[in-house]
Design a protein around this motif. Structure first.
Motif, PDB file in Angstrom:
ATOM      1  N   LYS A  76       0.915  -1.439   0.041  1.00  0.00           N
ATOM      2  CA  LYS A  76      -0.173   0.051   0.064  1.00  0.00           C
ATOM      3  C   LYS A  76       0.886   1.433  -0.179  1.00  0.00           C
ATOM      4  CE  LYS A  76      -2.712  -1.806   3.336  1.00  0.00           C
ATOM      5  NZ  LYS A  76      -2.512  -3.076   3.772  1.00  0.00           N
ATOM      6  N   ILE A  77       0.968   2.265  -0.990  1.00  0.00           N
ATOM      7  CA  ILE A  77       1.659   3.220  -1.150  1.00  0.00           C
ATOM      8  C   ILE A  77       0.191   4.103  -0.597  1.00  0.00           C
ATOM      9  CG2 ILE A  77       2.675   5.118  -2.944  1.00  0.00           C
ATOM     10  CD1 ILE A  77       3.073   2.485  -4.129  1.00  0.00           C
ATOM     11  N   TRP A  78       1.570   5.595   0.405  1.00  0.00           N
ATOM     12  CA  TRP A  78       0.507   6.366   0.890  1.00  0.00           C
ATOM     13  C   TRP A  78       1.867   7.700   0.231  1.00  0.00           C
ATOM     14  CZ3 TRP A  78      -4.350   7.744   2.752  1.00  0.00           C
ATOM     15  CH2 TRP A  78      -5.130   6.413   3.176  1.00  0.00           C
ATOM     16  N   GLY A  79       1.104   8.973   0.709  1.00  0.00           N
ATOM     17  CA  GLY A  79       1.803   9.666   0.209  1.00  0.00           C
ATOM     18  C   GLY A  79       1.270  11.098   1.330  1.00  0.00           C
ATOM     19  N   ILE A  80       2.364  12.117   1.788  1.00  0.00           N
ATOM     20  CA  ILE A  80       1.538  13.213   3.101  1.00  0.00           C
ATOM     21  C   ILE A  80       2.385  14.721   2.244  1.00  0.00           C
ATOM     22  CG2 ILE A  80       1.355  14.265   5.772  1.00  0.00           C
ATOM     23  CD1 ILE A  80       2.596  11.238   6.102  1.00  0.00           C
ATOM     24  N   SER A  81       1.272  15.351   2.636  1.00  0.00           N
ATOM     25  CA  SER A  81       1.747  16.303   1.594  1.00  0.00           C
ATOM     26  C   SER A  81       0.787  17.815   2.213  1.00  0.00           C
ATOM     27  CB  SER A  81       1.510  16.570   0.793  1.00  0.00           C
ATOM     28  OG  SER A  81       1.246  17.733  -0.187  1.00  0.00           O
ATOM     29  N   ALA A  82       1.693  18.557   2.708  1.00  0.00           N
ATOM     30  CA  ALA A  82       0.993  20.305   2.588  1.00  0.00           C
ATOM     31  C   ALA A  82       0.380  20.620   1.364  1.00  0.00           C
ATOM     32  CB  ALA A  82       1.891  20.985   3.309  1.00  0.00           C
ATOM     33  N   THR A  83      -0.638  21.316   1.884  1.00  0.00           N
ATOM     34  CA  THR A  83      -1.291  22.026   1.094  1.00  0.00           C
ATOM     35  C   THR A  83      -0.983  22.353  -0.480  1.00  0.00           C
ATOM     36  OG1 THR A  83      -2.774  22.972   2.285  1.00  0.00           O
ATOM     37  CG2 THR A  83      -3.126  23.902   0.059  1.00  0.00           C
ATOM     38  N   ILE A  84      -1.079  22.123  -1.300  1.00  0.00           N
ATOM     39  CA  ILE A  84      -0.466  22.678  -3.190  1.00  0.00           C
ATOM     40  C   ILE A  84      -1.152  22.678  -3.620  1.00  0.00           C
ATOM     41  CG2 ILE A  84       1.885  22.284  -2.351  1.00  0.00           C
ATOM     42  CD1 ILE A  84       0.816  19.366  -4.310  1.00  0.00           C
ATOM     43  N   GLY A  85      -1.699  23.574  -4.987  1.00  0.00           N
ATOM     44  CA  GLY A  85      -2.491  24.023  -5.759  1.00  0.00           C
ATOM     45  C   GLY A  85      -3.211  22.219  -6.567  1.00  0.00           C
ATOM     46  N   ASN A  86      -2.190  21.901  -7.007  1.00  0.00           N
ATOM     47  CA  ASN A  86      -2.415  20.441  -7.571  1.00  0.00           C
ATOM     48  C   ASN A  86      -2.243  19.497  -6.898  1.00  0.00           C
ATOM     49  OD1 ASN A  86       0.531  21.511  -7.606  1.00  0.00           O
ATOM     50  ND2 ASN A  86       0.711  19.460  -9.380  1.00  0.00           N
ATOM     51  N   LEU A  87      -3.477  19.333  -6.122  1.00  0.00           N
ATOM     52  CA  LEU A  87      -3.213  17.917  -4.934  1.00  0.00           C
ATOM     53  C   LEU A  87      -3.811  16.734  -5.741  1.00  0.00           C
ATOM     54  CD1 LEU A  87      -5.024  19.164  -1.484  1.00  0.00           C
ATOM     55  CD2 LEU A  87      -2.321  17.542  -1.825  1.00  0.00           C
ATOM     56  N   ASN A  88      -5.114  16.498  -6.513  1.00  0.00           N
ATOM     57  CA  ASN A  88      -5.135  15.468  -7.410  1.00  0.00           C
ATOM     58  C   ASN A  88      -4.115  15.022  -8.307  1.00  0.00           C
ATOM     59  OD1 ASN A  88      -7.700  15.003  -6.103  1.00  0.00           O
ATOM     60  ND2 ASN A  88      -8.369  16.677  -7.450  1.00  0.00           N
TER      61      ASN A  88
END
Length: 828
Positions: free
Chosen positions: A192-204
């Motif tokens: 299973k692959i997961w990423g953690i990201s702060a808010t950016i314009g192109n999340l999708n």
């Protein structure tokens, strides 16, 4: 935990009970992530720093390991989860949080760290017995893939978490991660692959890059957003007397006294500067003027030695420091609950960076973050007003992913050949499944295979480029130990100028400095570094040997990272703010921000000499000084776009009449200076702002070949065409440059279709010159009403650009005098 944990519900109860014991309450986003992970989904978690994101993903991973251990009589040996972090500094904190949970639910679950700082002994122990969770960096993961029997190592892997994914996206380290994940998906069947990201314009799009192009990633994936509204308060530090002609000379130091009361009032303050040299200067001036801060104020940037950095980080946590002057080295991750106040010196150039820094204060859910904005010149007050709106409306930048990075692909294929070897027909579909290489053709694939085995058309007569052999069964493999060792030493995509270590003559390591700065110094020269004035004694090998100096004046090192530009979102916000200013100057009863009120003297002076452009207007100013004829253009698009626009326009004007120009630019506009007058009416009549033939004209105007040649050095290093040297004996930067230039010329003359050669041009246009943004800027200007003002003398808007050009020619003392003389004339 005697009872069997068979259902998802029972597992979640364990987590909720543990949170209760800590007197915490799990957030909705944490529960959503637990459920999604335990249901077998992949995904991207969008959550701000300091909101409990580590527990959102480590809890379900640990619960799954617990369930497995209860099922099997005997624990399966080996790695169960990988946690990838872009910064080594974050690994200790992730490890502490993960261990805290394990010790309470099952102390046999183990956690380990493997980064460039991990000792040889520790690595060997890990090889024999891997922990359940390994925290590592993208580079260390590639090194694991280059080791023998890596498929056994990752065979039982259940989960990969990529932390701070927004930092990797839009870099070649991100491409490196995409390729590593494409291999792990095949080797580890239940991954299973997961990423953690702060808010950016192109999340999708960020989710698609992480999990593979849309379609493949959508069926079994989720995007979880933490709906935690962070309140951010922006306070501008406004000087009492406003200069009418702003210039970027003082790096904000004239407001030093305004900063001290803020530091004294807070428990701990982080003072963010944009460059390491500015960081050094601020620390030095603070100590000179306020010696009582000795021992209470420290400095932190990426070139200071590791021990000092860790000491500073620990001292912030223990509240032993009043203030730290720092750069982006403290932007990410490191969690400091005690930090009360943030001061940002100068425009941060991007909204996301500003919000990330603001979030460093009030670093607990529900707390207000306060950030003080200190302008280094008056025009930056417009940025402050724009950032306040951005903080309210959460406007953030996109991160643009790289496509077709053949240098990274060539390095990755060699990595696979160094370990177990690979069969092209098995690896090709994996590589096609990544976002970066979804458009890879059979022809390009064959070129890459030919390149690693023969060196391609131009280099096939040289044995050193024949790295990979094709065995009888068709397997591609590196069998030469020397080639394998050199490849492992050079794995990675971070290519910077050669770095030298700074040491005292009598021993004692201070930090690192880039070669291009040191090469300009002579023995006896004094420079400021790590808060001290140091005299250069000699450069020996990769060491800069120094002694302390009592001399008051010193050169300040500049680092390559010092040239930052506005992001597209920041430019747009700035233009909107400026249009508002244009409307409100005449309105006495209009509701104005305190920034715009403070700017009124400048704006009124600008109106007296010229205009303040409104939304539908594009301003050009011309005037004559003793230096020659100036033409200043104001697209407000950031310095990279202006650099390209200036060259483009100069080239197009020279086609109409043969004039030569010198070009100066900043984030607001650019200037063409000439010894003869430009016929501006001719410029307007000939539609020189057209986006037609843009690439062709850019190519001719910018000496694009020279820029691509510089870019090619990095590509050549990543692709392994040039060797950077052994750890204690690195190859000098100028030698690397000359070897890569030689290769560049060979490809240009004999193999122009070489994919790495072509990539140098693509990257120059797309990433350095931001060709897409340039095109949009030209289209916008074409729809605006162009207003040309022939002025008697320089205007407040043009002044920072003119003084920036003088800076290149004059020493700082002479510049100060010259500007004071200019100001006296202008004020008349």
């Amino acid at each position: 935990m005697e009872n069997k944990l068979s259902t998802k519900k029972q597992l979640l109860t364990v987590a909720e009970d543990w949170f209760l014991e800590q007197e915490w309450k799990p957030f909705t986003f944490q529960k959503q992530t637990w459920k999604a992970f335990l249901s077998g989904k992949n995904g991207l978690l969008n959550a701000p720093t300091g909101s409990g994101k580590t527990y959102a993903l480590w809890v379900p991973i640990a619960l799954e390991i617990l369930k497995e251990k209860q099922k099997a009589k005997q624990k399966k040996k080996g790695l169960r989860a990988l946690w990838i972090t872009p910064l080594r500094a974050l690994s200790v904190e992730i490890s502490q949080a993960a261990t805290r949970f394990c010790q309470d639910i099952d102390p046999t679950i183990t956690v380990g760290i493997r980064t460039g700082d991990t000792s040889q002994k520790e690595r060997a122990a890990q090889k024999r017995n891997m922990p359940d969770l390994l925290i590592t960096t993208p580079e260390s993961l590639q090194l694991l893939l280059s080791s023998k029997k890596y498929d056994h190592l990752f065979h039982n892997l259940n989960a990969v978490v990529i932390d701070e994914w927004h930092e990797l996206l839009g870099t070649k380290r991100g491409v490196q991660m995409e390729l590593a994940l494409s291999r792990l998906k095949t080797v580890s069947k239940n991954l299973k692959i997961w990423g953690i990201s702060a808010t950016i314009g192109n999340l999708n799009q960020a989710k698609d890059v992480l999990l593979g192009p849309a379609g493949k990633s959508n069926e079994n994936s989720v995007l979880v957003k933490a709906k935690l509204k962070k309140k951010i308060q922006v306070e501008s530090i406004i000087p009492e007397k406003m200069e009418k002609f702003p210039w970027r000379g003082h790096l904000g130091l004239h407001l030093l006294d305004e900063v001290v009361p803020i530091i004294k009032k807070s428990k701990t303050t982080l003072i963010f500067t944009n460059t390491r040299s500015q960081c050094e200067l601020w620390f030095q001036k603070l100590m000179e003027k306020y010696p009582e801060f000795a021992g209470e104020v420290a400095m932190h940037h990426g070139s200071i030695n590791k021990e000092t950095r860790l000491w500073v980080e620990q001292a912030i946590r223990n509240e032993n420091l009043k203030a730290v002057v720092c750069t982006s080295s403290l932007d990410l991750g490191v969690d400091f609950a005690p930090v009360e106040t943030i001061i940002q010196i100068g425009g941060p150039k991007g909204v996301a960076r500003f919000l990330q820094r603001a979030g460093r204060s009030g670093h607990q859910p529900g707390k207000v973050s306060v950030i003080h904005f200190l302008p280094t010149h008056a025009m930056e007050l417009i940025e402050a007003a724009a950032l306040q709106k951005a903080a309210k409306n959460t406007v953030v930048e996109d991160r643009v992913p790289y496509l077709q990075s053949f240098d990274v692909l060539v390095q990755y294929l060699t990595t696979l050949a160094v370990s177990e070897g690979f069969y092209p027909q098995e690896i090709y579909p994996e590589i096609k499944s990544t976002f970066c290489f979804q458009a890879l053709t059979q022809k390009q694939w064959k070129w890459c295979l030919s390149f690693i085995t023969t060196g391609g058309e131009s280099l096939k007569t040289y044995d050193e480029y024949k790295k990979v052999e094709i065995e009888e069964d068709g397997k591609f493999k590196v069998n030469h130990r020397g080639i394998a060792m050199r490849h492992r030493l050079q794995i990675g995509t971070i290519v910077s100028d050669a770095v030298l270590s700074v040491k005292y003559i009598k021993g004692g390591y201070i930090g690192t400095i880039e070669e291009f700065f040191v090469s300009k110094l002579k023995p006896g020269d004094v420079f400021t570094f790590a808060g001290r004035n140091l005299e250069l004694v000699r450069i020996k090998g990769m060491q800069v040997q120094v002694r302390k100096s009592k001399q008051k004046t010193a050169k300040v090192p500049s680092w390559m990272g010092g040239r930052m530009t506005f992001s597209a979102q920041m430019s747009e916000l700035l233009r909107e703010e400026l249009y508002d200013a244009a409307e409100s100057v005449h309105q006495t009863n209009a509701k104005k921000s305190k920034e715009l009120k403070a700017l009124e003297p400048i704006l009124k002076r600008q109106l007296k000499e010229s205009i303040i452009p409104k939304q539908h207007q594009f301003l050009i100013e011309t005037f004559k000084t003793r230096e020659g004829y100036h033409a200043v253009f104001y697209p407000f698009e950031g310095r990279f776009v202006h650099e390209a626009l200036g060259s483009l326009l100069a080239y197009r004007i020279s086609l109409l009449s043969p004039i030569s120009f010198s070009i100066a630019f900043n984030d607001y506009g650019f200037e063409l200076l000439s010894d003869q007058e430009i016929d501006m009416q001719q410029v307007l009549d000939n539609n020189l702002f057209s986006a037609d033939f843009l690439m062709d004209d850019l190519y001719k105007s910018l000496n694009a070949t020279e820029m691509a040649r510089r870019k090619f050095r990095d590509i050549a290093v990543i692709a392994g065409l040039v060797f950077t040297g052994y750890p204690n004996k690195l190859v000098k930067s100028k030698h690397l440059q000359s070897s890569s230039q030689l290769l560049f010329d060979v490809f240009r003359d004999y193999e122009p279709h070489n994919l790495l050669f072509q990539q140098a041009f693509t990257e120059t246009f797309e990433h350095q010159l931001e060709e897409g943004r340039l095109r949009l800027a030209l289209e916008r200007i074409n729809h605006q009403n162009i207003i040309w003002k022939n002025c008697d003398k320089p205007t407040p808007f043009s002044f920072p650009i003119i003084t920036d050009r003088l800076r290149e020619k004059l020493s700082s003392e002479k510049l100060e005098d010259r500007i004071q003389r200019m100001l006296k004339q202008l004020e008349k």
